[in-house]
Design a protein around this motif. Sequence first.
Motif, PDB file in Angstrom:
ATOM      1  N   LEU A 268      -0.187  -1.469   0.118  1.00 50.31           N
ATOM      2  CA  LEU A 268       0.150   0.026   0.006  1.00 50.31           C
ATOM      3  C   LEU A 268       1.095   1.362   0.323  1.00 50.31           C
ATOM      4  N   ASP A 269       2.234   1.410  -0.139  1.00 44.30           N
ATOM      5  CA  ASP A 269       2.613   2.208  -0.018  1.00 44.30           C
ATOM      6  C   ASP A 269       2.750   3.014   1.131  1.00 44.30           C
ATOM      7  N   ILE A 270       2.890   2.299   2.419  1.00 49.46           N
ATOM      8  CA  ILE A 270       2.482   2.958   3.527  1.00 49.46           C
ATOM      9  C   ILE A 270       3.650   2.789   4.710  1.00 49.46           C
ATOM     10  N   ALA A 271       4.523   3.271   5.245  1.00 50.98           N
ATOM     11  CA  ALA A 271       5.301   3.109   6.194  1.00 50.98           C
ATOM     12  C   ALA A 271       4.794   3.364   7.819  1.00 50.98           C
ATOM     13  N   PRO A 272       5.196   2.148   8.415  1.00 54.87           N
ATOM     14  CA  PRO A 272       4.465   1.634   9.317  1.00 54.87           C
ATOM     15  C   PRO A 272       5.088   2.390  10.840  1.00 54.87           C
ATOM     16  N   GLU A 273       5.815   4.007  10.143  1.00 54.51           N
ATOM     17  CA  GLU A 273       6.020   4.499  11.340  1.00 54.51           C
ATOM     18  C   GLU A 273       4.885   6.006  11.680  1.00 54.51           C
ATOM     19  N   SER A 274       4.098   5.463  10.317  1.00 52.51           N
ATOM     20  CA  SER A 274       3.356   6.770  10.013  1.00 52.51           C
ATOM     21  C   SER A 274       1.600   6.301  10.321  1.00 52.51           C
ATOM     22  N   VAL A 275       1.233   4.785  10.425  1.00 49.64           N
ATOM     23  CA  VAL A 275       0.282   3.945  10.969  1.00 49.64           C
ATOM     24  C   VAL A 275      -0.168   4.641  12.255  1.00 49.64           C
ATOM     25  N   GLY A 276      -0.902   4.940  12.242  1.00 54.01           N
ATOM     26  CA  GLY A 276      -1.186   6.075  13.563  1.00 54.01           C
ATOM     27  C   GLY A 276      -2.936   4.949  14.712  1.00 54.01           C
ATOM     28  N   GLN A 277      -3.634   4.555  13.779  1.00 58.00           N
ATOM     29  CA  GLN A 277      -3.911   3.660  13.981  1.00 58.00           C
ATOM     30  C   GLN A 277      -4.856   3.179  13.420  1.00 58.00           C
ATOM     31  N   THR A 278      -5.408   2.153  13.292  1.00 54.35           N
ATOM     32  CA  THR A 278      -6.041   0.295  12.811  1.00 54.35           C
ATOM     33  C   THR A 278      -7.370   1.011  13.260  1.00 54.35           C
ATOM     34  N   ILE A 279      -8.969   0.932  12.824  1.00 52.91           N
ATOM     35  CA  ILE A 279      -9.948   0.432  12.758  1.00 52.91           C
ATOM     36  C   ILE A 279     -10.935  -0.389  11.705  1.00 52.91           C
ATOM     37  N   THR A 280     -11.278  -1.820  12.771  1.00 42.92           N
ATOM     38  CA  THR A 280     -12.057  -2.579  11.667  1.00 42.92           C
ATOM     39  C   THR A 280     -13.524  -2.422  12.090  1.00 42.92           C
ATOM     40  N   SER A 281     -14.069  -2.340  10.081  1.00 41.20           N
ATOM     41  CA  SER A 281     -14.842  -2.084  10.047  1.00 41.20           C
ATOM     42  C   SER A 281     -16.753  -3.029   9.968  1.00 41.20           C
ATOM     43  N   ALA A 282     -17.507  -2.743  10.747  1.00 44.06           N
ATOM     44  CA  ALA A 282     -18.375  -3.949  10.445  1.00 44.06           C
ATOM     45  C   ALA A 282     -18.544  -4.774   9.432  1.00 44.06           C
ATOM     46  N   HIS A 283     -18.441  -3.997   8.167  1.00 40.02           N
ATOM     47  CA  HIS A 283     -18.942  -4.215   6.444  1.00 40.02           C
ATOM     48  C   HIS A 283     -17.476  -4.696   6.281  1.00 40.02           C
ATOM     49  N   GLY A 284     -16.628  -5.587   6.163  1.00 38.94           N
ATOM     50  CA  GLY A 284     -16.226  -6.318   6.136  1.00 38.94           C
ATOM     51  C   GLY A 284     -14.481  -5.653   5.649  1.00 38.94           C
ATOM     52  N   PHE A 285     -14.258  -4.243   6.330  1.00 35.32           N
ATOM     53  CA  PHE A 285     -12.243  -3.490   5.990  1.00 35.32           C
ATOM     54  C   PHE A 285     -12.349  -3.125   7.212  1.00 35.32           C
ATOM     55  N   ILE A 286     -10.959  -2.959   7.561  1.00 31.91           N
ATOM     56  CA  ILE A 286      -9.976  -2.340   8.231  1.00 31.91           C
ATOM     57  C   ILE A 286      -9.377  -1.257   7.134  1.00 31.91           C
ATOM     58  N   SER A 287      -9.514  -0.024   8.103  1.00 29.84           N
ATOM     59  CA  SER A 287      -9.809   1.044   7.878  1.00 29.84           C
ATOM     60  C   SER A 287      -7.755   2.230   8.704  1.00 29.84           C
ATOM     61  N   ILE A 288      -6.885   2.425   8.091  1.00 28.02           N
ATOM     62  CA  ILE A 288      -5.582   2.485   8.627  1.00 28.02           C
ATOM     63  C   ILE A 288      -5.681   3.983   8.496  1.00 28.02           C
ATOM     64  N   PHE A 289      -5.093   4.723   9.603  1.00 23.90           N
ATOM     65  CA  PHE A 289      -5.230   5.658   9.702  1.00 23.90           C
ATOM     66  C   PHE A 289      -3.925   6.463   9.978  1.00 23.90           C
ATOM     67  N   ASP A 290      -3.921   7.585   9.606  1.00 20.73           N
ATOM     68  CA  ASP A 290      -2.403   8.352   9.959  1.00 20.73           C
ATOM     69  C   ASP A 290      -2.504   9.114  11.293  1.00 20.73           C
ATOM     70  N   LEU A 291      -1.208   9.533  12.195  1.00 19.31           N
ATOM     71  CA  LEU A 291      -1.333   9.612  13.011  1.00 19.31           C
ATOM     72  C   LEU A 291      -2.028  11.431  13.320  1.00 19.31           C
ATOM     73  N   GLU A 292      -2.393  12.109  12.547  1.00 18.14           N
ATOM     74  CA  GLU A 292      -3.445  13.124  12.594  1.00 18.14           C
ATOM     75  C   GLU A 292      -4.576  12.576  12.496  1.00 18.14           C
ATOM     76  N   GLY A 293      -5.340  11.440  12.373  1.00 18.65           N
ATOM     77  CA  GLY A 293      -6.672  10.886  11.663  1.00 18.65           C
ATOM     78  C   GLY A 293      -7.003  10.113  10.386  1.00 18.65           C
ATOM     79  N   ASN A 294      -6.795  11.324   9.972  1.00 19.60           N
ATOM     80  CA  ASN A 294      -6.443  11.256   7.857  1.00 19.60           C
ATOM     81  C   ASN A 294      -6.254   9.473   7.610  1.00 19.60           C
ATOM     82  N   VAL A 295      -7.431   8.943   7.021  1.00 16.49           N
ATOM     83  CA  VAL A 295      -7.066   8.163   5.998  1.00 16.49           C
ATOM     84  C   VAL A 295      -6.567   7.505   5.121  1.00 16.49           C
TER      85      VAL A 295
END
Length: 161
Positions: free
Chosen positions: A9-36
């Motif tokens: 996904l071209d995402i640096a691990p250190e830029s990941v702030g949070q992961t959230i699993t949706s009940a709709h079958g996907f995982i959102s990955i957020f940065d340190l400021e809360g942007n998807v």
Amino acid sequence: MSQSILMALDIAPESVGQTITSAHGFISIFDLEGNVLDRLFSDESQSLDQLKLSLYEELKATESDLRSFINTENDDLIRCSIIGRVEHITNFGVAIFNKQDKLIHYCHEPINDCCEDIIGQIEGYPTLPKEDWNPCPMGNDPEDFIEPIKWELTSFYGFRS
């Protein structure tokens, strides 16, 4: 999915702030400021739980201090450095806000004593002393694992949910 989810996904691990699993079958990955940053979808080759575990293991493997992330009650991750404050909502639960004061996680828990204990664990987690790390890890080296936050404390207090 490739061997490295974040690399694909071209995402640096250190830029990941949070992961959230949706009940709709996907995982959102957020940065340190809360942007998807991106969303991961399960497919025939990998269930949502397998995808979540792979992402979890990949993120944990990139951290020198495993206390960098807390696990939520549904096994999503929040980077400790983005947590601005944790608030007890009396008779309702625990709210976690980021440093921009945006709600990033809510745990429903109507028992106030449990909420106070959860908040204490979250606030103390980044500095949890080594003697409080999990003594029974699911791996070879006990020093590689830290006891997760205990979100469901009702049974410890003798209450019924």
